[in-house]
Scaffold this motif. Structure first.
Motif, short mmCIF file in Angstrom:
data_model
loop_
_atom_site.label_atom_id
_atom_site.label_comp_id
_atom_site.label_asym_id
_atom_site.label_seq_id
_atom_site.Cartn_x
_atom_site.Cartn_y
_atom_site.Cartn_z
N TRP A 1 8.30 -3.29 10.06
CA TRP A 1 7.52 -1.98 9.93
C TRP A 1 7.55 -1.94 8.17
CZ3 TRP A 1 5.71 1.22 14.02
CH2 TRP A 1 5.15 2.36 13.26
N ARG A 2 6.46 -2.32 7.45
CA ARG A 2 6.39 -2.18 6.27
C ARG A 2 5.24 -1.28 6.09
NH1 ARG A 2 6.44 -7.19 7.79
NH2 ARG A 2 4.48 -7.57 7.12
N GLY A 3 5.55 0.13 5.85
CA GLY A 3 4.12 0.97 5.98
C GLY A 3 3.91 1.89 4.60
N LEU A 4 2.80 2.40 4.68
CA LEU A 4 2.32 3.56 3.99
C LEU A 4 1.45 4.68 4.71
CD1 LEU A 4 1.17 4.76 1.06
CD2 LEU A 4 -0.76 2.94 1.38
N LEU A 5 1.99 5.97 4.31
CA LEU A 5 1.18 6.91 4.81
C LEU A 5 -0.14 7.42 3.91
CD1 LEU A 5 2.72 10.17 6.73
CD2 LEU A 5 1.05 10.47 4.83
N LEU A 6 -1.07 7.70 4.32
CA LEU A 6 -2.23 8.26 3.61
C LEU A 6 -2.40 9.76 4.34
CD1 LEU A 6 -3.40 7.25 1.12
CD2 LEU A 6 -5.35 6.22 2.84
N ASP A 7 -2.27 10.53 3.50
CA ASP A 7 -2.67 11.97 4.12
C ASP A 7 -4.15 12.40 3.75
OD1 ASP A 7 -2.89 14.66 4.46
OD2 ASP A 7 -1.39 15.43 3.04
N CYS A 8 -4.73 12.17 4.90
CA CYS A 8 -6.35 12.51 4.76
C CYS A 8 -6.61 13.89 5.31
CB CYS A 8 -7.01 11.63 5.47
SG CYS A 8 -6.80 9.63 5.34
N ALA A 9 -5.71 14.70 5.67
CA ALA A 9 -5.94 15.99 6.15
C ALA A 9 -5.86 17.15 4.97
CB ALA A 9 -4.67 16.32 7.07
N ARG A 10 -5.08 16.93 4.17
CA ARG A 10 -4.98 17.81 2.96
C ARG A 10 -6.27 17.68 2.16
NH1 ARG A 10 0.35 17.45 3.99
NH2 ARG A 10 1.27 19.18 4.67
N HIS A 11 -6.52 16.48 1.75
CA HIS A 11 -7.81 15.92 1.17
C HIS A 11 -8.25 15.14 1.68
CE1 HIS A 11 -6.18 18.24 -2.59
NE2 HIS A 11 -7.62 18.53 -2.72
N PHE A 12 -9.68 15.23 2.08
CA PHE A 12 -10.19 13.99 2.82
C PHE A 12 -10.41 12.69 1.86
CE2 PHE A 12 -14.40 12.05 4.00
CZ PHE A 12 -14.14 11.83 5.31
N MET A 13 -10.36 11.64 2.46
CA MET A 13 -10.45 10.37 1.66
C MET A 13 -11.50 9.60 2.48
SD MET A 13 -6.60 9.61 0.81
CE MET A 13 -5.81 10.79 0.05
N THR A 14 -12.33 8.98 1.68
CA THR A 14 -13.72 8.41 2.18
C THR A 14 -13.11 6.87 3.06
OG1 THR A 14 -14.08 6.92 0.12
CG2 THR A 14 -15.03 9.05 0.50
N THR A 15 -14.14 6.67 3.96
CA THR A 15 -13.75 5.34 4.57
C THR A 15 -13.79 4.06 3.62
OG1 THR A 15 -16.17 5.07 5.07
CG2 THR A 15 -14.71 6.04 6.73
N GLU A 16 -14.69 4.23 2.55
CA GLU A 16 -14.63 3.04 1.65
C GLU A 16 -13.21 3.17 0.91
OE1 GLU A 16 -16.84 5.12 1.97
OE2 GLU A 16 -18.64 4.08 2.57
N PHE A 17 -12.75 4.22 0.72
CA PHE A 17 -11.35 4.34 -0.28
C PHE A 17 -10.26 3.74 0.79
CE2 PHE A 17 -7.49 6.55 -1.34
CZ PHE A 17 -7.37 6.13 -2.53
N ILE A 18 -10.38 4.18 2.11
CA ILE A 18 -9.05 3.77 3.20
C ILE A 18 -9.23 2.29 3.06
CG2 ILE A 18 -8.45 3.83 5.58
CD1 ILE A 18 -9.44 6.63 5.50
N LYS A 19 -10.53 1.63 3.20
CA LYS A 19 -10.47 0.11 3.35
C LYS A 19 -9.94 -0.66 1.99
CE LYS A 19 -14.63 -0.24 6.17
NZ LYS A 19 -15.82 -0.46 6.32
N ARG A 20 -10.09 0.15 0.77
CA ARG A 20 -9.75 -0.25 -0.54
C ARG A 20 -8.24 -0.52 -0.40
NH1 ARG A 20 -8.27 2.27 -5.13
NH2 ARG A 20 -8.55 0.82 -7.28
N THR A 21 -7.56 0.70 0.05
CA THR A 21 -6.26 0.78 0.24
C THR A 21 -5.87 -0.34 1.10
OG1 THR A 21 -6.49 3.17 -0.24
CG2 THR A 21 -4.38 2.22 0.63
N ILE A 22 -6.44 -0.52 1.99
CA ILE A 22 -5.79 -1.52 3.20
C ILE A 22 -5.78 -2.94 2.34
CG2 ILE A 22 -6.81 -2.87 5.22
CD1 ILE A 22 -7.72 -0.11 6.41
N ASP A 23 -6.77 -3.12 1.74
CA ASP A 23 -6.82 -4.41 0.76
C ASP A 23 -5.80 -4.35 -0.12
OD1 ASP A 23 -9.15 -5.42 2.04
OD2 ASP A 23 -10.46 -4.47 0.50
N GLN A 24 -5.46 -3.37 -0.76
CA GLN A 24 -4.19 -3.44 -1.57
C GLN A 24 -2.97 -3.54 -0.88
OE1 GLN A 24 -4.71 0.53 -3.40
NE2 GLN A 24 -6.28 -0.34 -4.88
N MET A 25 -2.75 -2.98 0.28
CA MET A 25 -1.63 -3.19 1.24
C MET A 25 -1.47 -4.50 1.66
SD MET A 25 -1.97 0.22 3.66
CE MET A 25 -0.62 -0.31 4.77
N ALA A 26 -2.57 -5.13 2.14
CA ALA A 26 -2.53 -6.41 2.43
C ALA A 26 -2.08 -7.42 1.44
CB ALA A 26 -3.70 -6.98 3.00
#
Length: 548
Positions: free
Chosen positions: A188-213
């Motif tokens: 388990w090597r994880g990152l939590l992204l809080d999209c509730a307090r501030h909304f984050m776009t789908t493009e930004f989430i995909k970019r974050t996924i790329d950085q995680m990978a």
């Protein structure tokens, strides 16, 4: 050397390849001869600058001229490796400007001058995510037991391709010959992204996924609901996104949500990078957005707004009403239909119980279920939801408050955030644990004393070295108890870190974190890491990452 001798040398190499029953790829002699120059070897290893640090790097004589690579060979299991091979071709093109054809190799084909991908011949001990990366003067072998290992070998190869100056000498670039054997220490090597307090776009989430990978992380925890916003479409409960996804009024109205189709697209994108996405639906606290949408979910039924301030609010879901559980089950059924992960996070943290003490429904529930107090009432809610999730083959995850009140089902996973005490208690009770102590891995916290001046006073300074010194397994556990530590997860809460600021809060600390969950603890060294980060910061800049 004469042309005749060169010709004979090449023929001997090919003959060795054809008749060697052990090798699946390139010839191994005399290339495996280790250099006797220790200073030279140290320089080669150090200049690999790989993050996270591999389990083993063995230098061997020679170097690979990148320009000599002419194709990508899938040696076996083409159905499992084709998409990775295609991405490898794209990676090679980005960093060299050259397009390589992807071919499925025939048994008698010479793999020289290729990038060879294979799920055969690697050590079984590498497990699901380990790999071997064998760099020879005339090609590279990517070997693993499973496709995820080939994918992570590709991330290491990407870093070896990325020099300090991306544009210099692309045609003449060389990579030192190495044998890299690598596997993660934690699953388990994880990152939590809080999209509730501030909304984050789908493009930004995909970019974050790329950085995680790229950094070999494999779990993205999406915090989708909170007091300040509800971010997931629930078709049977439309008010959750018509009302709950928005806060403020008029020109100050702020918010957004993800349709189920958008989330499925994100999930598929992550799966292609061997990242599973864990949804979090907060209960019973942090539920103002849900209550604003459906006031009957609270004890009083009094309408409230979606919160525009940060903090902890007394209005929470009412576990005394059966209609609350009907609502939660309807929501969770749709969440389960969207997210294929075997885990589902239900929050369980920071739930004030003052309203429960005055609520006739809650007090009746306490009497009927023979509960002693409101702590046990929350445990009753957790147990009911856990039973429901189990019926759908899902495991419940909750923050460490779910330990309070007793009776936590054995299969529940505890995410320890208020230090490591929850991790110790849960693992000693036999629960699986995710370590997320806020003082080490909450990346909305400031990185320096200077940055702290613009943050709330309660936020602790969390330096890069402090993150690097973090160990997911707390001290004092027996070997059997330590096995319950699945790994760790860092978090970027967005009250004070909206989308535009996420990069500078995550990086470079995410680089230190990925090494704490991937690399062996006894191999980690702050000075060595700092040296590798010098080059890695340049990689981040070249990838348009706004590192602090």
């Amino acid at each position: 050397m004469s042309n005749k001798i060169r010709f004979l040398s090449v023929r001997l190499c090919i003959l060795f390849y054809v008749f060697n029953p052990i090798s699946i790829g390139f010839p191994s002699e005399p290339i495996h001869t280790i250099s006797s120059n220790i200073d030279e070897l140290t320089t080669i290893v150090n200049h690999s600058f790989i993050i996270p640090k591999p389990l083993s790097i063995k230098p061997i004589d020679g170097a690979l001229a990148v320009a000599s690579i002419t194709r990508i060979h899938i040696w076996d299991n083409a159905d499992k490796l084709q998409s990775i091979a295609n991405e490898l071709a794209q990676t090679f093109f980005v960093h060299t400007g050259r397009a390589l054809p992807v071919k499925i190799a025939s048994p008698h084909e010479n793999p020289m001058n290729s990038l060879l991908l294979s799920l055969s011949g690697s050590q079984e001990s590498l497990g699901e995510e380990g790999y071997e990366l064998l760099i020879r003067p005339h090609g590279i072998e990517f070997r693993a037991q499973k496709p995820a290992g080939i994918f992570y070998a590709m991330q290491t190869f990407r870093q070896l391709l990325q020099t300090e100056n991306q544009e210099s000498d692309r045609a003449d670039r060389t990579i030192p010959c190495l044998e890299i054997t690598d596997k993660p220490q934690f699953s388990w090597r994880g990152l939590l992204l809080d999209c509730a307090r501030h909304f984050m776009t789908t493009e930004f989430i995909k970019r974050t996924i790329d950085q995680m990978a790229y950094h070999k992380l494999n779990v993205l925890h999406l915090h989708l609901t909170d007091d300040q916003g509800w971010r997931i479409e629930i078709k049977r409960c439309p008010e959750l996104t018509e009302i709950g996804a928005w806060r403020g009024e008029g020109d100050e109205r702020y918010g957004g949500f993800y349709t189920q189709d958008e989330l499925k697209e994100i999930i598929a994108y992550a799966a292609g990078r061997f990242i599973q996405i864990i949804p979090e639906i907060e209960m019973p606290g942090h539920a103002s957005a849900a209550i604003a949408s459906y006031p009957q979910l609270s004890c009083s039924g009094t309408p409230i707004p979606v919160q525009t301030q940060w903090g902890i609010f007394d209005d929470v879901l009412c576990p005394g009403k059966e209609s609350t559980f009907q609502f939660l089950e309807e929501v969770l059924e749709e969440v389960i239909a969207v997210f294929p992960s075997p885990f589902l996070h239900i929050g369980g943290d920071e739930a004030p119980r003052a309203h429960w003490q005055q609520c006739p429904h809650c007090q009746q529930r306490i009497r009927e279920e023979h509960l002693e107090n409101e702590h046990q009432l929350q445990s009753y809610l957790i147990r009911r939801i856990e039973k429901f999730l189990t019926s759908y083959n899902r495991r419940l995850i909750g923050w460490d408050e779910i330990l309070e009140g007793g009776g936590l089902p054995a299969a529940a996973v505890v995410q320890s955030w208020r230090g490591m005490e929850g991790a110790v208690e849960a693992s000693q009770m036999g629960h699986d644990v995710i370590s997320s102590p806020c003082q080490f891995v909450y990346f909305d916290y400031p990185q320096t004393e200077e940055q702290a001046k613009s943050k709330p006073d309660w936020m602790m300074v969390t330096t890069l070295q402090k993150v690097y010194d973090f160990h997911p397994v707390p001290e004092g556990l027996t070997p059997a108890q330590a096995k319950h530590i699945l790994g760790a997860e860092c978090a970027i809460w967005s009250e004070h870190a909206p989308q535009a600021e996420v990069d500078r809060q995550l990086f470079p600390r995410l680089c230190a974190f990925c090494e704490t969950v991937w690399s062996p603890a006894d191999s980690r060294n702050w000075e060595d890491f700092s040296n590798r980060m010098r080059v890695h910061q340049i990689r981040l800049k070249n990838m348009n990452v706004d590192s602090y």
